[in-house]
Structures are given as C-alpha cells and as structure tokens.
Design a protein around this motif. Structure first.
Motif, PDB file in Angstrom:
ATOM      1  N   THR A  29      27.828 -65.470  59.047  1.00  8.93           N
ATOM      2  CA  THR A  29      26.396 -65.333  59.332  1.00  8.93           C
ATOM      3  C   THR A  29      26.128 -64.232  60.341  1.00  8.93           C
ATOM      4  O   THR A  29      25.136 -63.516  60.234  1.00  8.93           O
ATOM      5  N   SER A  32      26.444 -61.002  58.359  1.00 11.25           N
ATOM      6  CA  SER A  32      25.380 -60.807  57.361  1.00 11.25           C
ATOM      7  C   SER A  32      24.027 -60.519  58.010  1.00 11.25           C
ATOM      8  O   SER A  32      23.179 -59.856  57.408  1.00 11.25           O
ATOM      9  N   THR A  33      23.838 -60.990  59.244  1.00 15.87           N
ATOM     10  CA  THR A  33      22.581 -60.696  59.958  1.00 15.87           C
ATOM     11  C   THR A  33      22.691 -59.412  60.786  1.00 15.87           C
ATOM     12  O   THR A  33      21.742 -59.037  61.474  1.00 15.87           O
ATOM     13  N   GLN A 183      22.818 -65.926  68.637  1.00 18.02           N
ATOM     14  CA  GLN A 183      23.847 -66.041  67.606  1.00 18.02           C
ATOM     15  C   GLN A 183      25.243 -65.770  68.164  1.00 18.02           C
ATOM     16  O   GLN A 183      26.232 -66.295  67.661  1.00 18.02           O
ATOM     17  N   SER A 187      27.962 -68.570  67.481  1.00 19.55           N
ATOM     18  CA  SER A 187      29.192 -68.145  66.820  1.00 19.55           C
ATOM     19  C   SER A 187      30.411 -68.489  67.681  1.00 19.55           C
ATOM     20  O   SER A 187      31.449 -68.936  67.171  1.00 19.55           O
ATOM     21  N   GLY A 265      28.380 -65.480  53.608  1.00 24.11           N
ATOM     22  CA  GLY A 265      27.266 -64.852  54.309  1.00 24.11           C
ATOM     23  C   GLY A 265      26.094 -64.453  53.445  1.00 24.11           C
ATOM     24  O   GLY A 265      24.981 -64.307  53.939  1.00 24.11           O
ATOM     25  N   VAL A 271      20.604 -65.377  54.967  1.00 19.48           N
ATOM     26  CA  VAL A 271      20.527 -65.982  56.296  1.00 19.48           C
ATOM     27  C   VAL A 271      19.929 -65.011  57.304  1.00 19.48           C
ATOM     28  O   VAL A 271      20.329 -63.850  57.387  1.00 19.48           O
ATOM     29  N   GLY A 276      21.093 -68.383  61.245  1.00 23.36           N
ATOM     30  CA  GLY A 276      22.489 -68.274  61.654  1.00 23.36           C
ATOM     31  C   GLY A 276      22.787 -69.132  62.869  1.00 23.36           C
ATOM     32  O   GLY A 276      23.809 -69.814  62.939  1.00 23.36           O
ATOM     33  N   GLU A 280      25.444 -72.274  62.629  1.00 21.19           N
ATOM     34  CA  GLU A 280      26.645 -72.272  63.469  1.00 21.19           C
ATOM     35  C   GLU A 280      26.618 -73.398  64.489  1.00 21.19           C
ATOM     36  O   GLU A 280      27.653 -74.034  64.762  1.00 21.19           O
ATOM     37  N   ILE A 307      24.995 -74.069  56.100  1.00 25.58           N
ATOM     38  CA  ILE A 307      24.241 -72.955  55.501  1.00 25.58           C
ATOM     39  C   ILE A 307      23.300 -73.477  54.411  1.00 25.58           C
ATOM     40  O   ILE A 307      22.157 -73.018  54.284  1.00 25.58           O
TER      41      ILE A 307
END
Length: 353
Positions: A29, A32-33, A183, A187, A265, A271, A276, A280, A307
């Motif tokens: 995530t 991907s963000t 995030q 994470s 992702g 996402v 995200g 997470e 997700i």
C-alpha cells in the motif's frame, strides 16, 4: 551434526525467502500510494522486521509462536529427516507462488510441510499418520486461516468509517498530506507484526530440530526437562537462533517481491493513503492479537482481508472479487499441497539414504 547444520541453514534460507515473498504485505500500500519508492519501502520494512526481535524478547518476554510451531507435531514423530523434508517442500511452494505472483501463506506452507513429512514418517494416513498432529496447537492455526482475514477486514472497515466521519469536513489536500505521513507509522507497525510473527516460525522449526538432536544425544539440559519447557531452554541456550531468524527475514524483505506487490497494492482494490493507513493499522492489530495468543497467522491473509475491508467501505464492487477468489483458493490449497510435497520428499529421502 552435519545434517543438523544443513537443516538450520535451510531454515534460514526459508526465512529469507519468506521475507522477500511477504515483503509485499508490509509495503504494497505504501508503494501503490507513492508515499515511498520501492527501495525506500523495503528498507523501512526491513528495519522494523528486525526491530520486532526486541519487542518479542523484552516486551512480550517470550516467543510464543515459535513454541507453537515447534510443538505442532508430537515429539515422538519428529526426526531430522522429517524437518528436512518439510523445509524442502515449504521452500519449493514459496518459490512457486512467488514466481506466479500469488500471495500465499509462508506460515501455512511451513506448517503443512512439517505435518506432511511427519505423517509420512508415521506410515501415512492409512496407518494412523494423523495421530502425529498436536491438535491443541494446530486447530487454532487452521481456524485463523479464515479468521485472520475476516478480523483484518472488519477492523479495517471500522477504522476507515471512523476516519471518514472524523475527516468529512477536512480539506482534501491537507488530509491526504497527513495520511501520507501517517502511512509511514502504520507501515512500520505492520512490519513489526510481520517480523514478530513470521521470524518465530523458523525459530520453531530450528528449535524442533535442535531439541531432537540434543535429546537423542542425551544432553541432560534437555532430557531432564519435560517437553513443555524444552523450547524455552533452547531459546536461552541457542540465543543466536532468534537473532539469526529476525536478521534473515529482514534481509529477505530488503530484497523485495515485486510481483506480489503489484497484486496486493493494485489488483485487489485501488488504495489511497487514508485507506493504506486503515489497512496497515488493522493488519498490525490482528497480528499483535495473534502473537499475544501464540497463534501463527498469515500476514498475507491478514493484510489481504484488511485491504478488502477498506475497499468495501466505498462499495462492494470496488473489490475485484475475481482476484480475491483466486487468492482464497491458493490459501486453501497451501497446507495440503505442501503436506503432499513434503511426504514425497520424505519418501525419496528414505530411498536414497
């Protein structure tokens, strides 16, 4: 002794593969963000994978998940050949699923391989091989194949709904800026859970091998202890095993697993930074709950469920259910396929030696 060393090396190789196979769980995530670049993300995750060692040892005070894995098969059916065959099967399945970009469970691969080889050693199902399984340890793990993603999904859904209601009047640009920063925290929390959960599984396998070796050689430090206390003694006696296990998974994470990052992702649902953070955080909460209970769960199942929970807050159609169903089939097949593969490896091993 040589065979034991080979098994320990193989276990650490599996741990390394587990790291790069499951690195997507921690970083999918955040990549991907575009909060971090792929390299920054794996470095961030690897640091917290290793930091989980200190939480398990000094904050929790014990390695419950390692103990569960070590005792998933009754001691009478554990041999070095059984553990070797289980590891070969687990490594093979992990590499195969990584190659095809399928985020399967490394923990269930390892468990399936261990049990399958032990059942082959006992003569197979026809001769009562199922009696090798310590059901008190294994049944909760089986249940969490389904419970972990559901718990992650529910927590993620609730967190996302709460955040959306709190931030409904916020300026979108400013809100996104804050969630991109958050995030990093979420994470890190998930990476701590990943390290604490998955590194211990390899500790459990190594522990089972070492305990068998020490008992067979009449080491009084192990023969005079009942089976309930042998793993704790092993952790103290072989202090370098926990350190090596957490180091190997961190190095594996640092290597990345980009095919699975793409699946996790982008292919399940699109996402945003807010989502995200929710996914997470929910995944981390589920992993901490499982570690406290000593239940080895799949970080893959957990974050996938989270997700899905995030995607469902928008609308159910936001989740690509076709991809999700394929993942579910991979999860269901992991244990039996690994068990069958391990049994085959065990029989071949006995033919050769």
């Amino acid at each position: 002794m040589t065979f034991l060393v080979i098994i320990i090396i193989l276990a650490l190789v599996f741990d390394y593969i587990n790291g790069f196979h499951d690195s997507a769980n921690s970083i999918a995530t955040i990549v991907s963000t575009k909060v971090l670049t792929p390299f920054q993300a794996v470095l961030w995750a690897a640091v917290f994978n290793f930091a989980a060692f200190f939480i398990s040892k000094y904050l929790i005070g014990e390695f419950k998940i390692g103990n569960t894995i070590a005792k998933s098969v009754h001691e009478n059916f554990i041999t070095l050949e059984v553990i070797f065959a289980g590891l070969i099967a687990a490594i093979g399945w992990n590499l195969l699923t990584w190659w095809f970009g399928i985020p399967s469970s490394s923990s269930h691969t390892l468990l399936g391989g261990f049990m399958g080889a032990a059942m082959a050693h006992a003569g197979g199902i026809a001769k009562g091989g199922v009696s090798v399984i310590n059901y008190a340890k294994v049944i909760p793990t089986f249940l969490f194949i389904f419970l972990a993603p559901v718990i992650g999904m529910l927590i993620a859904y609730i967190i996302t709904v709460i955040i959306l209601n709190i931030c409904r009047k916020a300026v979108p640009y400013k809100a996104e800026k804050w969630f991109r920063r958050l995030q990093l925290v979420s994470s890190a929390l998930f990476s701590l859970g990943h390290g604490g959960n998955d590194a211990q599984k390899v500790m459990g396998i190594i522990g089972a091998a070492v305990i068998f070796y020490e008992v067979q050689n009449g080491n009084p430090g192990y023969t005079t202890l009942d089976s309930a206390h042998r793993f704790s003694h092993f952790v103290e006696d072989y202090w370098w095993v926990p350190v090596s296990s957490f180091t190997a998974i961190a190095l594996g994470t640092l290597s990345g697993g980009w095919k699975i990052v793409k699946t996790m992702g982008t292919r399940i649902t699109k996402v945003t930074p807010l989502e995200g953070v929710s996914a997470e955080t929910a995944g981390a909460a589920t992993l901490y709950l499982a570690e406290a209970a000593g239940i080895p769960v799949s970080t893959t199942h957990t974050i996938t469920g989270a997700i899905i929970g995030v995607g469902a807050t928008k609308r159910l159609s936001a989740v690509r259910w076709g991809v999700t169903i394929n993942l579910l089939w991979a999860w269901i097949l992991t244990i039996p396929v690994s068990a069958l593969f391990a049994a085959l490896v065990y029989y071949l091993l006995k033919l050769v030696f």
